[in-house]
Design a protein around this motif. Structure first.
Motif, short mmCIF file in Angstrom:
data_model
loop_
_atom_site.label_atom_id
_atom_site.label_comp_id
_atom_site.label_asym_id
_atom_site.label_seq_id
_atom_site.Cartn_x
_atom_site.Cartn_y
_atom_site.Cartn_z
N PHE A 151 5.77 4.40 -6.04
CA PHE A 151 6.90 3.53 -6.37
C PHE A 151 6.48 2.14 -6.83
N PHE A 152 5.20 1.88 -6.90
CA PHE A 152 4.74 0.52 -7.22
C PHE A 152 5.26 0.04 -8.57
N ASP A 153 5.44 0.93 -9.53
CA ASP A 153 5.95 0.53 -10.85
C ASP A 153 7.36 -0.01 -10.79
N LEU A 154 8.09 0.28 -9.72
CA LEU A 154 9.47 -0.22 -9.56
C LEU A 154 9.53 -1.61 -8.95
N VAL A 155 8.45 -2.06 -8.37
CA VAL A 155 8.45 -3.33 -7.64
C VAL A 155 8.86 -4.53 -8.51
N PRO A 156 8.34 -4.67 -9.74
CA PRO A 156 8.79 -5.83 -10.55
C PRO A 156 10.31 -5.87 -10.75
N ALA A 157 10.92 -4.72 -10.96
CA ALA A 157 12.38 -4.68 -11.13
C ALA A 157 13.08 -5.07 -9.83
N GLU A 177 0.82 -1.20 0.00
CA GLU A 177 0.00 0.00 0.00
C GLU A 177 0.86 1.26 0.00
N CYS A 178 1.91 1.26 0.82
CA CYS A 178 2.80 2.42 0.89
C CYS A 178 3.48 2.66 -0.46
N LEU A 179 3.87 1.58 -1.12
CA LEU A 179 4.52 1.73 -2.42
C LEU A 179 3.58 2.37 -3.43
N TYR A 212 5.04 -17.09 -7.37
CA TYR A 212 4.16 -15.93 -7.47
C TYR A 212 4.74 -14.70 -6.80
N THR A 213 4.38 -13.53 -7.31
CA THR A 213 4.64 -12.26 -6.64
C THR A 213 3.39 -11.40 -6.76
N LEU A 214 3.16 -10.58 -5.76
CA LEU A 214 2.06 -9.62 -5.84
C LEU A 214 2.32 -8.61 -6.95
N ALA A 215 3.58 -8.28 -7.16
CA ALA A 215 3.95 -7.29 -8.16
C ALA A 215 3.58 -7.72 -9.58
N SER A 216 3.59 -9.03 -9.82
CA SER A 216 3.25 -9.52 -11.16
C SER A 216 1.79 -9.95 -11.25
N GLY A 217 1.01 -9.63 -10.23
CA GLY A 217 -0.40 -9.96 -10.26
C GLY A 217 -0.75 -11.28 -9.61
N GLY A 218 0.21 -11.92 -8.97
CA GLY A 218 -0.04 -13.20 -8.31
C GLY A 218 -0.91 -13.04 -7.07
N PRO A 219 -1.44 -14.14 -6.58
CA PRO A 219 -2.31 -14.08 -5.41
C PRO A 219 -1.54 -13.83 -4.10
N TYR A 220 -0.24 -14.09 -4.11
CA TYR A 220 0.61 -13.91 -2.93
C TYR A 220 2.07 -14.02 -3.36
N CYS A 221 2.98 -13.69 -2.45
CA CYS A 221 4.42 -13.88 -2.69
C CYS A 221 4.83 -15.16 -1.98
N ASP A 222 5.52 -16.02 -2.69
CA ASP A 222 5.94 -17.30 -2.09
C ASP A 222 7.44 -17.53 -2.29
#
Length: 53
Positions: free
Chosen positions: A9-15, A2-4, A36-46
């Motif tokens: 800054f959210f657009d930087l998260v995938p990088a 949420e803070c990102l 999965y990553t939340l940054a790539s649209g996944g349901p969670y980060c694992d």
């Protein structure tokens, strides 16, 4: 996350997430694993590390 988004800054998260693999390779002792990553649209980060044989 949420803070990102609030800070713009959210657009930087995938990088930033992609660097996980690079940093693991530089360390040499483990492999970085993730499905999965939340940054790539996944349901969670694992993310995690697997010790090299």
């Amino acid at each position: 996350m949420e803070c990102l988004q609030e800070c713009g800054f959210f657009d930087l998260v995938p990088a930033m997430c992609h660097l996980d693999y690079t940093m693991s390779e530089l360390g040499g002792a483990s492999d970085f694993v993730r499905e999965y990553t939340l940054a790539s649209g996944g349901p969670y980060c694992d993310c995690g590390y697997k010790k090299k044989a």
